[in-house]
Design an enzyme around this catalytic site. Structure first.
Site, PDB file in Angstrom:
ATOM      1  N   ASP A 191     -69.948  10.127  34.831  1.00 54.97           N
ATOM      2  CA  ASP A 191     -71.390  10.419  34.726  1.00 54.97           C
ATOM      3  C   ASP A 191     -72.105   9.225  34.093  1.00 54.97           C
ATOM      4  O   ASP A 191     -71.731   8.790  33.008  1.00 54.97           O
ATOM      5  CB  ASP A 191     -71.606  11.674  33.867  1.00 54.97           C
ATOM      6  CG  ASP A 191     -71.049  12.909  34.557  1.00 54.97           C
ATOM      7  OD1 ASP A 191     -71.244  13.047  35.771  1.00 54.97           O
ATOM      8  OD2 ASP A 191     -70.408  13.731  33.871  1.00 54.97           O
ATOM      9  N   ASP A 198     -62.250  18.168  27.518  1.00 62.57           N
ATOM     10  CA  ASP A 198     -62.797  16.832  27.300  1.00 62.57           C
ATOM     11  C   ASP A 198     -61.652  15.813  27.282  1.00 62.57           C
ATOM     12  O   ASP A 198     -60.653  16.001  26.591  1.00 62.57           O
ATOM     13  CB  ASP A 198     -63.522  16.851  25.943  1.00 62.57           C
ATOM     14  CG  ASP A 198     -64.337  15.606  25.702  1.00 62.57           C
ATOM     15  OD1 ASP A 198     -63.874  14.501  26.058  1.00 62.57           O
ATOM     16  OD2 ASP A 198     -65.433  15.733  25.153  1.00 62.57           O
ATOM     17  N   GLU A 250     -55.924  10.334  35.755  1.00 58.56           N
ATOM     18  CA  GLU A 250     -57.289  10.242  36.293  1.00 58.56           C
ATOM     19  C   GLU A 250     -58.216  11.075  35.416  1.00 58.56           C
ATOM     20  O   GLU A 250     -58.008  12.281  35.244  1.00 58.56           O
ATOM     21  CB  GLU A 250     -57.365  10.717  37.753  1.00 58.56           C
ATOM     22  CG  GLU A 250     -58.791  10.560  38.276  1.00 58.56           C
ATOM     23  CD  GLU A 250     -58.935  10.764  39.783  1.00 58.56           C
ATOM     24  OE1 GLU A 250     -57.914  10.735  40.500  1.00 58.56           O
ATOM     25  OE2 GLU A 250     -60.084  10.979  40.218  1.00 58.56           O
ATOM     26  N   ASP A 252     -71.223   3.433  40.893  1.00 57.51           N
ATOM     27  CA  ASP A 252     -72.262   2.972  41.825  1.00 57.51           C
ATOM     28  C   ASP A 252     -73.522   2.622  41.055  1.00 57.51           C
ATOM     29  O   ASP A 252     -74.551   2.379  41.662  1.00 57.51           O
ATOM     30  CB  ASP A 252     -72.565   4.071  42.860  1.00 57.51           C
ATOM     31  CG  ASP A 252     -72.954   5.381  42.207  1.00 57.51           C
ATOM     32  OD1 ASP A 252     -72.359   5.716  41.159  1.00 57.51           O
ATOM     33  OD2 ASP A 252     -73.840   6.089  42.721  1.00 57.51           O
ATOM     34  N   GLU A 282     -60.130  17.187  33.896  1.00 63.30           N
ATOM     35  CA  GLU A 282     -61.452  17.567  34.431  1.00 63.30           C
ATOM     36  C   GLU A 282     -61.884  18.876  33.779  1.00 63.30           C
ATOM     37  O   GLU A 282     -61.189  19.884  33.898  1.00 63.30           O
ATOM     38  CB  GLU A 282     -61.378  17.730  35.957  1.00 63.30           C
ATOM     39  CG  GLU A 282     -62.638  18.284  36.608  1.00 63.30           C
ATOM     40  CD  GLU A 282     -63.870  17.433  36.327  1.00 63.30           C
ATOM     41  OE1 GLU A 282     -63.889  16.249  36.657  1.00 63.30           O
ATOM     42  OE2 GLU A 282     -64.825  17.967  35.736  1.00 63.30           O
TER      43      GLU A 282
HETATM   44  C1  SAM Z   1     -69.995  12.032  38.659  1.00 63.56           C
HETATM   45  S1  SAM Z   1     -68.599  13.050  38.619  1.00 63.56           S
HETATM   46  C2  SAM Z   1     -67.374  12.103  39.531  1.00 63.56           C
HETATM   47  C3  SAM Z   1     -66.229  12.963  39.994  1.00 63.56           C
HETATM   48  C4  SAM Z   1     -65.143  12.219  40.801  1.00 63.56           C
HETATM   49  N1  SAM Z   1     -64.463  11.243  39.987  1.00 63.56           N
HETATM   50  C5  SAM Z   1     -65.723  11.567  42.040  1.00 63.56           C
HETATM   51  O1  SAM Z   1     -65.755  10.327  42.096  1.00 63.56           O
HETATM   52  O2  SAM Z   1     -66.121  12.303  42.956  1.00 63.56           O
HETATM   53  C6  SAM Z   1     -68.024  12.848  36.940  1.00 63.56           C
HETATM   54  C7  SAM Z   1     -66.940  13.820  36.565  1.00 63.56           C
HETATM   55  O3  SAM Z   1     -66.495  13.539  35.250  1.00 63.56           O
HETATM   56  C8  SAM Z   1     -66.276  14.772  34.582  1.00 63.56           C
HETATM   57  N2  SAM Z   1     -66.402  14.503  33.139  1.00 63.56           N
HETATM   58  C9  SAM Z   1     -67.535  14.276  32.459  1.00 63.56           C
HETATM   59  N3  SAM Z   1     -67.270  14.090  31.152  1.00 63.56           N
HETATM   60  C10 SAM Z   1     -65.946  14.209  31.009  1.00 63.56           C
HETATM   61  C11 SAM Z   1     -65.073  14.147  29.907  1.00 63.56           C
HETATM   62  N4  SAM Z   1     -65.520  13.933  28.686  1.00 63.56           N
HETATM   63  N5  SAM Z   1     -63.755  14.323  30.122  1.00 63.56           N
HETATM   64  C12 SAM Z   1     -63.291  14.533  31.378  1.00 63.56           C
HETATM   65  N6  SAM Z   1     -64.061  14.605  32.458  1.00 63.56           N
HETATM   66  C13 SAM Z   1     -65.376  14.453  32.280  1.00 63.56           C
HETATM   67  C14 SAM Z   1     -67.353  15.688  35.130  1.00 63.56           C
HETATM   68  O4  SAM Z   1     -67.040  17.054  34.982  1.00 63.56           O
HETATM   69  C15 SAM Z   1     -67.402  15.266  36.587  1.00 63.56           C
HETATM   70  O5  SAM Z   1     -66.527  16.013  37.398  1.00 63.56           O
END
Ligand code: SAM
Length: 231
Positions: free
Chosen positions: A136, A114, A62, A172, A87
């Site tokens: 994001d 990352d 994930e 979304d 994460e």
């Molecule tokens: C909008 S949040 C969604 C979190 C979760 N999946 C949810 O649905 O509640 C996006 C997540 O992706 C993580 N994220 C952003 N860029 C990332 C990257 N390059 N590698 C891993 N995670 C990343 C952010 O830290 C954040 O926790």
């Protein structure tokens, strides 16, 4: 955003390990004491070292697990599967660690940087399922290049996925759904599994709602669920 972690990739970093509000004492303890045993060393992963004491039947990943609600629910429901969670947001990592501890899970490993670093280190044809849930969206056009999904990422996912593996993507944001669909459809390595007209409006069997999904629904936005199968 905090400084990138020391093992951040050399090219422009999307995210290193990052921190939001201060960790509570218990969370800081989990990061200090529980994370080291669960954190994946990318060099060992790349070298093919086993991640789990007992060989899992499959490995699932994930990316961007946020608070870990979905990751922990999947690990709990599928004890024979090895779950890898990635994460960079350390407060989210602490929440996931609390879930691992609460449920005494032995089938979770974490990476706190990352995702591109993890993808690059993962051996070819390793993963049977990959979740990318509410990444994001970077809505402004000039920020689109920061989106996790790119042709490059799709090619890397194709490399590390086993034949028949699924990539499950939820968002979304309609524009990001279209963006992602276009990139996977352009890949010779994936096919979109959409058996009926409503498939992409319905979550998968065994779905565990995430925090961002709850926010989206509360705001009246309809999520999109896309499934891509590695050929
Ligand atoms: C909008 S949040 C969604 C979190 C979760 N999946 C949810 O649905 O509640 C996006 C997540 O992706 C993580 N994220 C952003 N860029 C990332 C990257 N390059 N590698 C891993 N995670 C990343 C952010 O830290 C954040 O926790």
């Amino acid at each position: 955003m905090a400084a990138p972690s020391p093992d951040a990739p050399k090219r422009r970093t999307l995210y290193g390990r990052s921190k939001g509000k201060a960790l509570r004492r218990r969370q800081a303890e989990l990061i200090a004491n529980a994370l080291p045993a669960l954190e994946i060393e990318t060099e060992r992963l790349a070298a093919g070292a086993p991640l789990f004491a007992a060989q899992p039947s499959e490995l699932w990943l994930e990316i961007g697990f946020g608070g870990g609600e979905h990751l922990i629910a999947q690990a709990l429901a599928n004890p024979e599967i090895g779950l890898i969670g990635c994460e960079p947001f350390i407060n989210g990592v602490a929440k996931a660690l609390a879930g691992v501890e609460r449920h005494r899970l032995a089938n979770v490993r974490l990476q706190t940087g990352d995702a591109r670093l993890l993808l690059g280190a993962t051996p070819t044809a390793t993963l049977s399922r990959i979740f990318i849930l509410y990444p994001d969206p970077w809505p402004k056009r000039r920020h689109h290049k920061r989106r996790l999904i790119s042709n490059e990422t799709v090619a890397e996912l194709a490399r590390i996925a086993k034949s028949g593996a699924e990539v499950r993507f939820a968002t979304d944001i309609d524009d990001y759904a279209g963006w992602t669909l276009a990139r996977f459809l352009a890949s010779p390595d994936f096919r979109w599994l959409a058996e009926s007209a409503n498939d992409w409006r319905t979550p998968w069997d065994g779905w565990a709602p995430t925090r961002y999904e709850a926010k989206a629904l509360a705001a009246g936005r309809a999520p999109v669920y896309l499934t891509f199968q590695r050929r």
